[in-house]
Design a protein around this motif. Structure first.
Motif, mmCIF file in Angstrom:
data_model
loop_
_atom_site.group_PDB
_atom_site.id
_atom_site.type_symbol
_atom_site.label_atom_id
_atom_site.label_comp_id
_atom_site.label_asym_id
_atom_site.label_seq_id
_atom_site.Cartn_x
_atom_site.Cartn_y
_atom_site.Cartn_z
ATOM 1 N N PRO A 382 0.815 -1.220 0.000
ATOM 2 C CA PRO A 382 0.000 0.000 0.000
ATOM 3 C C PRO A 382 0.848 1.270 0.000
ATOM 4 O O PRO A 382 1.971 1.295 0.507
ATOM 5 N N THR A 383 0.280 2.311 -0.580
ATOM 6 C CA THR A 383 0.873 3.644 -0.542
ATOM 7 C C THR A 383 -0.163 4.600 0.027
ATOM 8 O O THR A 383 -1.328 4.556 -0.366
ATOM 9 N N VAL A 384 0.268 5.463 0.945
ATOM 10 C CA VAL A 384 -0.658 6.359 1.633
ATOM 11 C C VAL A 384 -0.423 7.801 1.204
ATOM 12 O O VAL A 384 0.718 8.262 1.136
ATOM 13 N N ASP A 385 -1.509 8.490 0.886
ATOM 14 C CA ASP A 385 -1.486 9.932 0.677
ATOM 15 C C ASP A 385 -2.042 10.561 1.950
ATOM 16 O O ASP A 385 -3.257 10.629 2.143
ATOM 17 N N GLU A 386 -1.147 10.991 2.841
ATOM 18 C CA GLU A 386 -1.592 11.482 4.145
ATOM 19 C C GLU A 386 -2.326 12.813 4.036
ATOM 20 O O GLU A 386 -3.119 13.166 4.914
ATOM 21 N N ASP A 387 -2.078 13.579 2.971
ATOM 22 C CA ASP A 387 -2.789 14.844 2.799
ATOM 23 C C ASP A 387 -4.291 14.610 2.668
ATOM 24 O O ASP A 387 -5.103 15.383 3.177
ATOM 25 N N ASN A 388 -4.652 13.548 1.955
ATOM 26 C CA ASN A 388 -6.064 13.248 1.705
ATOM 27 C C ASN A 388 -6.571 12.059 2.513
ATOM 28 O O ASN A 388 -7.699 11.610 2.307
ATOM 29 N N MET A 389 -5.718 11.512 3.414
ATOM 30 C CA MET A 389 -6.109 10.368 4.243
ATOM 31 C C MET A 389 -6.631 9.216 3.379
ATOM 32 O O MET A 389 -7.669 8.617 3.651
ATOM 33 N N ARG A 390 -5.882 8.902 2.312
ATOM 34 C CA ARG A 390 -6.279 7.809 1.426
ATOM 35 C C ARG A 390 -5.133 6.824 1.256
ATOM 36 O O ARG A 390 -3.965 7.210 1.273
ATOM 37 N N ILE A 391 -5.503 5.564 1.071
ATOM 38 C CA ILE A 391 -4.527 4.499 0.912
ATOM 39 C C ILE A 391 -4.831 3.765 -0.393
ATOM 40 O O ILE A 391 -5.996 3.507 -0.717
ATOM 41 N N LYS A 410 -10.565 5.265 1.762
ATOM 42 C CA LYS A 410 -10.686 6.519 2.498
ATOM 43 C C LYS A 410 -10.579 6.214 3.986
ATOM 44 O O LYS A 410 -11.411 5.499 4.556
ATOM 45 N N ILE A 411 -9.534 6.733 4.621
ATOM 46 C CA ILE A 411 -9.276 6.460 6.033
ATOM 47 C C ILE A 411 -10.049 7.451 6.892
ATOM 48 O O ILE A 411 -9.976 8.663 6.684
#
Length: 417
Positions: A382-391, A410-411
């Motif tokens: 997995p790769t996480v985009d912490e700006d948008n809280m998405r994995i 969507k986290i």
């Protein structure tokens, strides 16, 4: 102006969360004070009421546990399909990069498409700033040869590919390619430094360095093929790497047990000062309690001189007796493990485990999200985009077949009421 509004909104949200936590802290003091008084009263009961005391104490203990669970935030992930590869694949590696002008791209490289079949394909797509959607997915410059289990990292305007397995060999070459403003990649070139051994190691980027941790060297028989070392190399400018040096070792006597080398694990940098290692498998000759899966979680300090401290085993262990070949990730203060192989056999699961890192760098109890992944799966990165809280989860292997879909999760973190 838009960024300022976002920052202001985030600041207000943080203030609200802080106020809620402060109120919960006061309530917790009141609750635990009442519980303490009740326990004191029970202790003073006559001795002939010992059974009643034990019964009431058990009830109180259960209420305390439930109270602690209630005040701990809950994490859940809502999944949706984002894109599809033309062919199924497993052990696809990915990384998210942001260009100088603020555009965000996600890259996927390599993977195994069948028995002893490896792809050299590299795909990329732009990510929607508002909702994290995958847009304009296309192929770019392929790898020199097909491979799986490579690690993708970015530094400056270059993307690096470390390690891998493919075509009956574990390549020791390290590749890099320049990333253009439109997201495409230039030609891959071989960095002068090679990997110190042929293993399925995990890699993490920390403080301008790359860490190569553990892994299984399939060319070395028995438990000696399970590497126990962590090695470090530093990114050079404009591109390239320094020679590898030894940064740490987890072959440590632990009072009747030891932290053996492992494979199929996760190594996650929490910040510039700490690493967390969880899950994976050890060789059966070194297994604790007869299982090759690791349920232990290690915390490793990153010192000011970039050397690593002694690994420390944390008290909170993973569920299901440990997991291997799962998808490990970090988002905010949470460590996440998606799917994987549970037990000593080949049973894949779709449960998602998570824990929260506390201010003292310990972790909470590992819990499971209410929503499972879409299917039983292993071999995902997995790769996480912490700006948008998405994995983002691409491909993977199920009990019967390989997968081709790319899912977006969507986290959501729910604060206790």
């Amino acid at each position: 102006m838009r960024d300022k509004a976002k920052i202001a909104k985030a600041s207000e949200a943080n203030d609200d969360v802080f106020k809620k936590r402060r109120v919960r802290a006061v309530l917790s003091v009141i609750v635990f004070s009442a519980i303490g008084s009740l326990i004191a009263g029970i202790i003073l009961l006559p001795l002939n009421c010992s059974q009643e005391v034990e019964k009431k104490t058990t009830v109180i203990r259960e209420k305390v546990v439930e109270h602690i669970k209630d005040v701990e935030p809950k994490l859940d992930i809502a999944w949706e399909e984002g894109a599809t590869f033309p062919t199924p694949r497993v052990n696809v590696q990915s990384v998210i990069c942001t260009t100088e002008d603020g555009n965000k791209f996600i890259y996927w490289a390599g993977g195994r498409t069948g028995k002893d079949k490896y792809t050299d394909e590299v795909w990329f797509a732009s990510l929607n700033e508002e909702n994290g959607a995958i847009e304009n997915m296309n192929q770019t410059t392929p790898l020199p040869s097909g491979r799986e289990l490579l690690a993708l990292q970015f530094h400056g305007s270059y993307i690096y590919a470390f390690g891998a397995r493919g075509n009956g060999n574990n390549p020791v070459e390290i590749l890099c390619a320049e990333r253009h403003s439109d997201g495409t990649l230039g030609n891959w070139s071989v960095v002068s430094v090679v990997l110190p051994d042929r293993s399925t190691a995990k890699f993490a980027k920390v403080n301008g360095s790359i860490l190569m941790a553990f892994g299984q060297n399939e060319h070395v028989a028995g438990y000696k093929g399970y590497n126990t070392k962590i090695r470090r190399s530093t990114f050079l400018q404009p591109h390239g790497l320094s020679e590898w040096s030894n940064a740490g070792d987890i072959w440590i006597d632990a009072g009747g047990g030891f932290y053996a080398g492992r494979s199929g694990h996760s190594i996650i940098p929490y910040n510039e000062k700490f690493l967390y290692v969880f899950g994976g498998q050890v060789h059966e000759q070194l297994a604790r309690d007869g299982t090759i899966n690791c349920d232990m979680v290690l915390r490793i300090e990153i010192k000011t001189d970039s050397s690593l401290g002694t690994p420390r085993e944390l008290s909170k262990k993973m569920q299901t007796g440990g997991i291997r070949h799962h998808g490990g990730a970090k988002c905010a203060d949470y460590l996440i493990a998606i799917g994987g192989v549970a037990g000593g056999g080949s049973r894949r699961v779709k449960e998602i485990q998570y824990t929260r890192i506390l201010p003292n760098r310990e972790t909470c109890e590992w819990n499971k999200t209410d929503t499972d992944f879409r299917e039983e799966i292993s071999g995902i990165c997995p790769t996480v985009d912490e700006d948008n809280m998405r994995i983002y989860v691409a491909g993977g292997e199920g009990d019967k077949e390989l997968h081709r879909k790319i899912y977006i999760g969507k986290i959501k973190v729910t604060e206790p009421k």
